[in-house]
Every structure is written in structure tokens, then in C-alpha cells.
Design a protein around this motif. Structure first.
Motif, short mmCIF file in Angstrom:
data_model
loop_
_atom_site.label_atom_id
_atom_site.label_comp_id
_atom_site.label_asym_id
_atom_site.label_seq_id
_atom_site.Cartn_x
_atom_site.Cartn_y
_atom_site.Cartn_z
N LEU A 131 -4.03 -8.73 -14.44
CA LEU A 131 -4.36 -7.81 -13.67
C LEU A 131 -4.73 -8.33 -12.66
O LEU A 131 -4.84 -8.39 -10.81
CB LEU A 131 -5.22 -7.39 -13.77
N ARG A 132 -5.46 -10.10 -12.62
CA ARG A 132 -6.08 -11.05 -11.66
C ARG A 132 -4.79 -11.39 -11.07
O ARG A 132 -4.47 -11.22 -10.26
CB ARG A 132 -6.71 -12.08 -12.04
N ALA A 133 -3.79 -11.58 -11.16
CA ALA A 133 -2.87 -12.56 -10.63
C ALA A 133 -2.20 -11.27 -9.61
O ALA A 133 -1.88 -11.37 -8.62
CB ALA A 133 -1.32 -12.81 -11.92
N ARG A 134 -1.47 -9.84 -10.47
CA ARG A 134 -1.27 -9.30 -9.60
C ARG A 134 -1.87 -8.74 -8.61
O ARG A 134 -2.31 -8.65 -6.66
CB ARG A 134 -0.74 -7.64 -10.13
N GLN A 135 -3.60 -8.90 -8.43
CA GLN A 135 -4.58 -8.40 -7.13
C GLN A 135 -4.53 -9.38 -6.12
O GLN A 135 -4.97 -8.97 -5.36
CB GLN A 135 -6.05 -8.11 -8.01
N ILE A 136 -4.45 -10.71 -7.33
CA ILE A 136 -4.80 -11.50 -5.75
C ILE A 136 -3.39 -11.48 -4.82
O ILE A 136 -3.14 -11.60 -3.37
CB ILE A 136 -5.21 -12.57 -6.20
N ALA A 137 -2.59 -11.06 -5.46
CA ALA A 137 -1.03 -10.43 -4.71
C ALA A 137 -1.14 -10.23 -3.89
O ALA A 137 -0.37 -9.83 -2.96
CB ALA A 137 0.48 -10.75 -5.35
N ARG A 138 -1.47 -8.30 -4.75
CA ARG A 138 -1.81 -7.62 -3.08
C ARG A 138 -3.57 -7.34 -2.33
O ARG A 138 -3.21 -7.15 -1.58
CB ARG A 138 -1.79 -6.40 -4.60
N LEU A 139 -3.70 -8.07 -2.73
CA LEU A 139 -4.83 -9.20 -1.39
C LEU A 139 -4.26 -9.84 -0.66
O LEU A 139 -4.61 -8.88 0.52
CB LEU A 139 -5.97 -9.78 -2.32
N LEU A 140 -3.60 -10.54 -0.52
CA LEU A 140 -3.13 -11.75 0.62
C LEU A 140 -2.51 -9.75 1.25
O LEU A 140 -2.58 -10.10 2.67
CB LEU A 140 -2.07 -12.41 -0.02
N PHE A 145 -10.87 -4.30 -9.53
CA PHE A 145 -10.49 -5.19 -10.11
C PHE A 145 -12.54 -5.57 -10.16
O PHE A 145 -12.33 -6.16 -11.75
CB PHE A 145 -9.78 -5.64 -9.13
N LEU A 146 -13.35 -5.64 -9.59
CA LEU A 146 -14.18 -6.30 -10.28
C LEU A 146 -15.09 -5.57 -11.15
O LEU A 146 -16.17 -6.61 -11.77
CB LEU A 146 -15.49 -5.93 -8.50
N GLU A 147 -15.25 -4.10 -11.26
CA GLU A 147 -15.42 -3.61 -12.30
C GLU A 147 -14.66 -4.25 -13.96
O GLU A 147 -14.82 -4.98 -15.33
CB GLU A 147 -15.34 -1.85 -13.12
N ALA A 148 -13.77 -5.06 -14.20
CA ALA A 148 -12.61 -5.19 -15.09
C ALA A 148 -12.87 -6.59 -15.02
O ALA A 148 -13.17 -7.66 -16.30
CB ALA A 148 -11.03 -4.80 -14.24
N ARG A 149 -13.33 -7.33 -13.75
CA ARG A 149 -13.79 -8.97 -13.89
C ARG A 149 -15.20 -9.19 -14.39
O ARG A 149 -14.74 -9.76 -15.12
CB ARG A 149 -13.71 -9.65 -12.56
N GLU A 150 -15.96 -8.04 -14.02
CA GLU A 150 -17.44 -8.10 -14.55
C GLU A 150 -17.01 -8.17 -16.39
O GLU A 150 -18.12 -8.70 -17.76
CB GLU A 150 -18.50 -7.09 -14.39
N ALA A 151 -16.35 -7.30 -16.66
CA ALA A 151 -16.18 -6.90 -18.90
C ALA A 151 -15.63 -8.12 -18.90
O ALA A 151 -15.70 -8.28 -19.70
CB ALA A 151 -15.84 -5.78 -18.29
N GLY A 208 -8.30 -1.15 4.23
CA GLY A 208 -7.68 0.12 3.86
C GLY A 208 -7.98 0.47 2.21
O GLY A 208 -8.34 0.06 1.86
N PRO A 209 -7.94 2.28 2.36
CA PRO A 209 -8.17 2.76 1.48
C PRO A 209 -7.87 1.95 0.07
O PRO A 209 -7.91 2.22 -0.87
CB PRO A 209 -7.88 4.01 1.62
N ILE A 210 -6.52 1.58 -0.08
CA ILE A 210 -4.96 1.27 -1.30
C ILE A 210 -6.01 0.46 -1.99
O ILE A 210 -6.80 0.08 -3.06
CB ILE A 210 -4.65 1.11 -0.94
N ILE A 211 -6.87 -1.10 -1.17
CA ILE A 211 -6.75 -2.38 -1.60
C ILE A 211 -8.65 -2.45 -1.68
O ILE A 211 -8.83 -2.56 -2.69
CB ILE A 211 -6.98 -3.36 -0.43
N GLN A 212 -9.42 -1.09 -1.05
CA GLN A 212 -10.55 -0.59 -1.48
C GLN A 212 -10.90 -0.36 -2.90
O GLN A 212 -11.37 -1.03 -4.08
CB GLN A 212 -11.28 0.09 -0.77
N GLN A 213 -9.77 0.48 -3.18
CA GLN A 213 -10.02 0.94 -4.55
C GLN A 213 -10.17 0.23 -5.40
O GLN A 213 -10.40 0.04 -6.49
CB GLN A 213 -9.21 2.79 -4.21
N GLU A 214 -8.52 -0.52 -5.53
CA GLU A 214 -8.56 -1.38 -6.39
C GLU A 214 -8.91 -2.65 -6.49
O GLU A 214 -9.41 -3.34 -7.21
CB GLU A 214 -7.52 -2.17 -5.55
N MET A 215 -10.05 -3.27 -5.29
CA MET A 215 -11.10 -4.35 -5.49
C MET A 215 -12.11 -4.24 -6.09
O MET A 215 -12.43 -4.30 -6.33
CB MET A 215 -11.05 -4.97 -3.85
N LEU A 216 -12.42 -2.60 -5.85
CA LEU A 216 -13.42 -1.26 -6.95
C LEU A 216 -13.24 -1.47 -8.07
O LEU A 216 -13.70 -2.45 -9.09
CB LEU A 216 -13.92 -0.45 -5.98
#
Length: 311
Positions: A145-154, A206-212, A196-204
Motif C-alpha cells: 500500500l505504501r509503495a503504491r500510495q507514494i507513486a500515486r501521490l507523485l 492511507f494515514l489510517e493504515a499507517r497509524e495501525a 483533488g478528490p481522489i488523492i484526498q480520499q486515498e491519503m485519508l
């Protein structure tokens, strides 16, 4: 080519075609400059006109360089940084005009400037499919998830890779009506990049998964809250981000001359221009020092105009 692990072959590639008499001299000057940067805990991404001026002043004072030697060093660095720009590793050349010398701003004889490497429309679609993080039947392991999310954030923000790995949780403003992130870019310039709305939802999510994930590790208490951190709370390296992105591109079977994170940055910028976002707005989002830098890279798509919201 990777800025963190460049060897002499990479430097020569950046320098381009040189006469037999110039190649060794230019390589010597670039290698010396890189060694000086390392001694001062600086990287190529930290180089500004001020750094170039300081280097030349130190060489003149400590090594008694003549004006001719300084001019040669400046010519070598100018050509080197031009090559990095053509390879998509840097956005601007800090050595041009660093000493206020017209010779530093002249055009050297090089191969014609090439357009930035981007993902085309079908490649973008496949990139988004292979990096999907929402709506999956089976939850992803956190590392995936982390690898995909950093690529998508870029992809969705156009950040430079070192800006992404330095992001802290407090830099993200995801719950506001105008979600955005704050980033410290080159030259210590701070900017705000809308989300944008897509990356906003994804990052929200992701932060939950990161915290866990970090709660289970129990080993990062008191460390800076980096968005993309390892099990110890430490930051990724730029080489790590390059590996993530290049691996995704390999999975997609892409054949391009550049395969690193800057391709996603160029894709973001090109997408904004084609959607009609004004050049001055794109310049701000990318963190370029001047509009001229932006237009010099994206002049082939920069004539459109329209609404200013990232797509």
C-alpha cells in the motif's frame, strides 16, 4: 541514471558529446564539485546559484584558481546540469548566470533539446489500474500500500521525490474544503499544492493504515511523523522511491529513456496544461523558481488556458 548513485559513466552521459581534449577536464571539474558538495553535506538537489558562487570563491581563495580555471569549471557545471535537465532529473540549471557572467548563460553545442518523458493516456490508465488502492476485494499489505500510495501521490501532485519523502503528517490538510499539502521545495521555498478528490480520499485512508501499522511496531515513539516512513519511523531514500516507480513501470512493460519519479512529475504538469490550467498556476504547484523555467520545459503544451484545479 540516479542522482544519489552517479558514477563517472553517468556524469559523462550528462555532459554529452565533448571533444577529446575537453572530456577529461570537464569530468575532473564535475567530480571535484561533487566531492566538495559531499564534504559540506550537500547534494546536487541542494545546489543553487549561491552554492556555485561559494564554491568558486573557495576554489579561488584556497586553491588559487585563476579566472580562466573558474570559467572552465563553470562551463563544465553548466553543461553537466543541462544534461541532468534533459534527463528529467532536475528542473533548472543553477550554474547559469551564477557569477553574473554572460558566458555562463550562453548555449553550448549539444543535442537538440528533447521533450520531457511522460505517460501517455493509455499508460496513465494502466498505471492507475496497477497501483489501485481503493475498492479492492482483499486489503493490501501495508508495505505494498505504501509503495503504491507514494507513486500515486507523485502522479496526482507533481511533487519531486525528495519532497514526497520529507512530507510530515502535519503538512497534509485533508479535512478542509480545499484539501492541500504544504511542501518545502528547492531553495527552501514553501508552497501549497491542492489535492483533488481522489488523492484526498486515498491519503485519508492511507494515514489510517499507517497509524495501525506503526501502532503494531511500537518502535517509533517520539520520532518525526513522516507520512511515508519505515517500521522505525525513518524516511525513505530517493533511491527507494526511484526503485518503487521504476518497478511499477517495468511491470507495465514501459520502454522509455527515463523510468524514474520525474516521469510522473512531467506527466502531472502536462496533464494540467492540457486541461487548461494557466502556466503561472502550474509553475506554483511545481515549485519552479520562475515562470521561464516552467515554460522552457513545457512550452509545447503551455498555450492552453482554463480552470485552475488539478485533474
Amino acid at each position: 541514471m540516479n542522482l544519489e548513485n552517479m558514477d563517472d559513466g553517468d556524469v559523462l552521459q550528462a555532459l554529452g558529446d565533448l571533444s577529446e581534449g575537453s572530456v577529461n577536464i570537464y569530468l575532473w571539474h564535475v567530480s571535484g564539485f561533487r566531492a566538495w558538495l559531499a564534504e559540506h553535506s550537500l547534494t546536487l538537489l541542494d545546489v543553487t546559484k549561491s552554492v556555485i558562487r561559494t564554491y568558486c570563491e573557495k576554489m579561488k581563495k584556497n586553491r588559487h584558481w585563476s579566472a580562466s580555471t573558474i570559467n572552465t569549471a563553470l562551463a563544465a557545471l553548466t553543461r553537466f546540469f543541462d544534461g541532468l535537465i534533459e534527463s528529467g532529473l532536475m528542473d533548472e540549471n543553477p550554474s547559469r548566470g551564477a557569477l553574473g557572467d554572460k558566458r555562463a548563460r550562453r548555449s553550448f553545442s549539444r543535442a537538440p533539446k528533447r521533450l520531457p518523458v511522460i505517460l501517455f493516456e493509455d499508460e496513465e490508465r494502466r498505471f492507475l489500474e496497477v497501483t489501485q488502492v481503493l475498492g479492492l476485494d482483499v486489503p493490501l499489505p501495508f508495505q505494498t500500500l505504501r509503495a503504491r500510495q507514494i507513486a500515486r501521490l507523485l502522479y496526482f501532485t507533481g511533487l519531486r521525490e525528495h519532497e514526497a519523502i520529507q512530507l510530515r503528517v502535519t503538512d497534509l490538510h485533508l479535512d478542509s474544503d480545499a484539501p492541500a499539502l504544504r511542501v518545502i521545495g528547492k531553495g527552501n521555498r514553501e508552497r501549497e499544492v491542492p489535492l483533488g478528490p481522489i488523492i484526498q480520499q486515498e491519503m485519508l485512508l492511507f494515514l489510517e493504515a499507517r497509524e495501525a501499522f506503526l501502532r503494531v511496531q511500537k518502535r517509533c515513539a517520539g520520532l518525526p511523523a513522516l507520512v511515508f516512513c519505515d517500521a522505525m519511523g525513518g524516511a525513505f531514500s530517493r533511491g527507494g522511491v526511484y526503485y518503487i516507480v521504476s518497478t511499477i513501470f517495468a511491470e507495465l512493460g514501459l520502454v522509455k529513456r527515463n523510468k524514474g519519479p520525474h516521469v510522473l512529475r512531467h506527466t502531472f504538469a502536462t496533464r494540467q496544461f492540457r486541461a487548461g490550467v494557466p502556466a503561472a498556476v502550474v509553475k506554483t504547484w511545481l515549485g519552479h523558481s520562475t515562470l521561464a523555467v516552467t515554460l522552457s520545459v513545457y512550452e509545447h503544451v503551455a498555450e492552453a488556458s482554463g480552470s485552475a484545479r488539478p485533474v
